[in-house]
Design an enzyme around this catalytic site. Structure first.
Site, PDB file in Angstrom:
ATOM      1  N   THR A   1      99.551  58.322 129.410  1.00 30.24           N
ATOM      2  CA  THR A   1     100.244  59.605 129.455  1.00 30.24           C
ATOM      3  C   THR A   1     101.575  59.496 130.176  1.00 30.24           C
ATOM      4  O   THR A   1     102.597  59.999 129.702  1.00 30.24           O
ATOM      5  CB  THR A   1      99.356  60.666 130.138  1.00 30.24           C
ATOM      6  OG1 THR A   1      98.168  60.857 129.370  1.00 30.24           O
ATOM      7  CG2 THR A   1     100.088  61.998 130.251  1.00 30.24           C
TER       8      THR A   1
ATOM      9  N   HIS B   1     100.192  59.521 123.521  1.00 30.29           N
ATOM     10  CA  HIS B   1      99.836  58.150 123.141  1.00 30.29           C
ATOM     11  C   HIS B   1      98.564  58.255 122.317  1.00 30.29           C
ATOM     12  O   HIS B   1      98.037  59.351 122.106  1.00 30.29           O
ATOM     13  CB  HIS B   1      99.603  57.268 124.379  1.00 30.29           C
ATOM     14  CG  HIS B   1      98.510  57.770 125.275  1.00 30.29           C
ATOM     15  ND1 HIS B   1      97.190  57.395 125.127  1.00 30.29           N
ATOM     16  CD2 HIS B   1      98.532  58.641 126.313  1.00 30.29           C
ATOM     17  CE1 HIS B   1      96.444  58.004 126.044  1.00 30.29           C
ATOM     18  NE2 HIS B   1      97.244  58.785 126.773  1.00 30.29           N
TER      19      HIS B   1
ATOM     20  N   HIS C   1      90.687  63.702 125.590  1.00 33.35           N
ATOM     21  CA  HIS C   1      90.667  62.690 126.645  1.00 33.35           C
ATOM     22  C   HIS C   1      89.254  62.135 126.815  1.00 33.35           C
ATOM     23  O   HIS C   1      89.030  61.224 127.607  1.00 33.35           O
ATOM     24  CB  HIS C   1      91.141  63.310 127.963  1.00 33.35           C
ATOM     25  CG  HIS C   1      91.916  62.365 128.816  1.00 33.35           C
ATOM     26  ND1 HIS C   1      92.678  62.768 129.883  1.00 33.35           N
ATOM     27  CD2 HIS C   1      92.069  61.023 128.767  1.00 33.35           C
ATOM     28  CE1 HIS C   1      93.258  61.737 130.454  1.00 33.35           C
ATOM     29  NE2 HIS C   1      92.891  60.654 129.798  1.00 33.35           N
TER      30      HIS C   1
END
Length: 614
Positions: free
Chosen positions: A302, A470, A415
């Site tokens: 990140t 990403h 995440h």
């Protein structure tokens, strides 16, 4: 023992604060209301220093208290030596700040073997600072020797000694961690103050230098590209596309809402490369927005995506800026530009603020919010709040903000692989791909709900940007790990709904936003994607390899030696690669460009001169 703890901590705190004030009086940083506020704010790091070194004194005093006479000088020696360390490290950092314009981090290792030469240089070039440090050392020794310390340890007072020690350890660990609600603090936590100039004042040199000595030189960002002289730099600059002129005086007061779609990969999306419709809402929104043919992430974390996108600059080869000596540079990134122009700047995430939160404030976000700023009773994944709660928190914050503002939102559902209900896994759970699809699909539904509410809430002219920071969990084939989604649209402001056939980079994002606001910055290494003469390239690095993608051609070189590692054509789906010989004129020109840019940009990055890029 309680008296000994208190008096030791007081002595160390006194000289921690006094040495910083002496640095002020010698004109390193001018006195002002902002400086006084920063000095007061930095007391939390000063107390961290005191907690660390008082604990060390207590440990060292166990053998001296048992072996030597009561209240002897030897018993007080640890306090004297640590006081000297605080004074000398503060002074050395002040001198380095005068010379280099930044504080000491991993640079503590660069002077190895040059101690005597550095000492003589300090005496000759900085006599006032040297005399002040020597004087403070004498005063600290005199005061410590004169203070009476009763015997610290005895069997008769074992219980009370243990009780006081336990209380102190709890206090010390709490101070070192910076509390218990977030990631343990590092010296870079000083940037949570929200202003880099104030962070320079709040900085605590003894803590920082000790921290990086303990952390070790292996944790620093290491430059692998060759050092180049000024003549070569001038030649390299001529080989690169010309940058824009700086135009910031009359930028339009547009709001910016920037969504960092955590770990989204273009390879999983039908509008890019996938046959399965995992993200139907994003795909539809992309048709109605500005979006280049392809975009590639500059990093794999990140903080690396943030640096490339907000600062329009490449990360260190095979590394990142956050948490290294490079974070301490003064970058003029998009959040800082807008913050200086009167925008209210905010960074939101659903996990603890940690390094991402402090790094966002390094880049210019005034305010940073994390998990412990939420007041919601919700189901969390292993990282913190999931997208629905993050979006609602952000929406509530947006309603409070006055224009113009810049708010970046780092999402959280993707995440992790966790979803609250088994029925939420719409694509199954039998393979990693099915789980990834299910979580991404869930995040897409949350995104749809947020965008619908956002469009109904925001009335001022606003730019909305959606981009992955990403990828994660992607196969290591072709460009699956680097190809990311991107789109931009406007609320009450005209954003072209075009799809330029370019290989864009995260470095192009900040120039594109500034362009639509009527501005530009010459130090940005990317290019506006609205430019009809777009000639920039996407780039990323892994290990020692630097990769560039331009006009559907890929070149990979060894950044250390410059040797060619790969040439290939990029497929229509932005991911597939077809290897090819590098002899053609087009590939040779691209190889020359990537070598020039890599050497030039990395030299400026490690020298703290990114603002000189042009």
């Amino acid at each position: 023992m309680l008296f000994n703890i208190l008096i030791t901590s007081f002595i160390l705190f006194f000289f921690t604060l006094l040495s910083k004030l002496v640095v002020f009086s010698l004109g390193v940083i001018p006195f002002s209301f902002e400086s006084l506020y920063a000095l007061f704010w930095g007391l939390q790091l000063d107390l961290t220093t005191v907690a660390i070194f008082t604990t060390l004194c207590l440990i060292l005093n166990i053998p001296t208290a048992l072996l030597f006479a009561k209240n002897s000088i030897i018993e007080k020696l640890p306090i004297i030596l640590i006081s000297w360390w605080i004074i000398i490290s503060t002074t050395a950092d002040a001198i380095y700040f005068i010379e280099a314009g930044r504080h000491i981090t991993f640079e503590v290792f660069t002077g190895e073997g040059s101690g005597f030469a550095l000492f003589i240089t300090c005496l000759i070039k900085f006599p006032l600072q040297s005399i002040a440090a020597f004087t403070l050392c004498v005063i600290s020794a005199f005061i410590t020797v004169k203070i009476y310390l009763p015997q610290r340890y005895s069997l008769s007072r074992l219980k009370s000694n243990l009780a006081y020690s336990l209380v102190w350890i709890i206090f010390a660990v709490t101070m070192i961690r910076g509390g218990w609600h977030d990631h343990p603090q590092s010296p870079m936590s000083v940037y949570k103050i929200g202003d880099p100039k104030q962070a320079e004042v709040a900085w605590n040199a003894p803590y920082a230098i000790t921290y990086y000595l303990v952390k070790g030189v292996k944790k620093a960002a290491h430059r692998i590209t060759p050092v180049i002289d000024d003549t070569s730099i001038s030649q390299l600059r001529k080989q690169l596309p010309q940058s824009y002129e700086t135009k910031l005086s009359e930028i339009k007061p547009l709001n910016i809402i920037f969504l960092l779609l955590e770990s989204w990969g273009a390879a999983d999306m039908k509008s890019y490369a996938n046959h399965t419709d995992v993200t139907p809402f994003f795909n539809q929104l992309r048709k109605e927005s500005f979006s280049p043919h392809s975009m590639y992430a500059n990093g794999f974390r990140t903080v690396e995506g943030m640096f490339a996108s907000f600062c329009s600059y490449s990360n260190p080869i095979g590394a990142g800026v956050a948490g290294t000596q490079l974070q301490n540079m003064n970058y003029m990134c998009l959040p800082r530009i807008l913050n200086n122009k009167g925008w209210s700047t905010h960074f939101v995430q659903g996990s603890g603020k940690g390094i991402v939160g402090s790094f966002s404030q390094t880049l210019g976000f005034k305010y940073s919010y994390g998990e412990h700023d939420y007041n919601r009773d919700s189901i969390l994944n292993h990282w913190g709040y999931m997208d629905d709660d993050i979006y609602q928190f952000s929406l509530d914050k947006i309603k409070e903000l006055k224009s113009p503002y810049f708010i970046a939102i780092n999402t959280g559902t993707t995440h992790d692989t966790y979803l609250p209900n088994e029925s939420d896994y719409n694509f199954g759970t039998q393979s990693r791909e099915q789980i990834r699809y299910s979580v991404l699909n869930n995040a897409d539904k949350s995104l749809e709900k947020f965008i619908v509410k956002l469009n109904a809430t925001v009335t001022e002219p606003t730019i909305v940007v959606l981009m992955s920071d990403h990828t994660a969990g992607m196969p290591h084939t072709g460009l699956q790990r680097n190809s990311i989604p991107f789109l931009m649209y406007g609320i009450n402001v005209d954003v072209p709904k075009t799809k330029p056939y370019i290989n864009a980079s995260q470095r192009d994002v900040a120039p594109t936003i500034l362009d639509i606001m009527g501005g530009s910055a010459r130090w940005f290494t990317g290019q506006s994607m609205f430019d009809n003469n777009y000639s920039s390239s996407a780039d990323f690095s892994q290990g020692k390899s630097a990769t560039w993608i331009k006009n559907n051609k890929l070149v990979k070189i060894n950044a250390e030696t410059g040797s060619i590692e790969q040439c290939a054509f990029v497929g229509e789906n932005t991911i597939d690669l077809e290897n090819t010989p590098c002899e053609s004129e087009e590939f040779q020109a691209l190889i020359k460009e990537v070598r020039a840019y890599t050497s030039y940009s990395q030299q400026l990055l490690y020298n703290g001169e990114t603002a000189s890029y042009s």
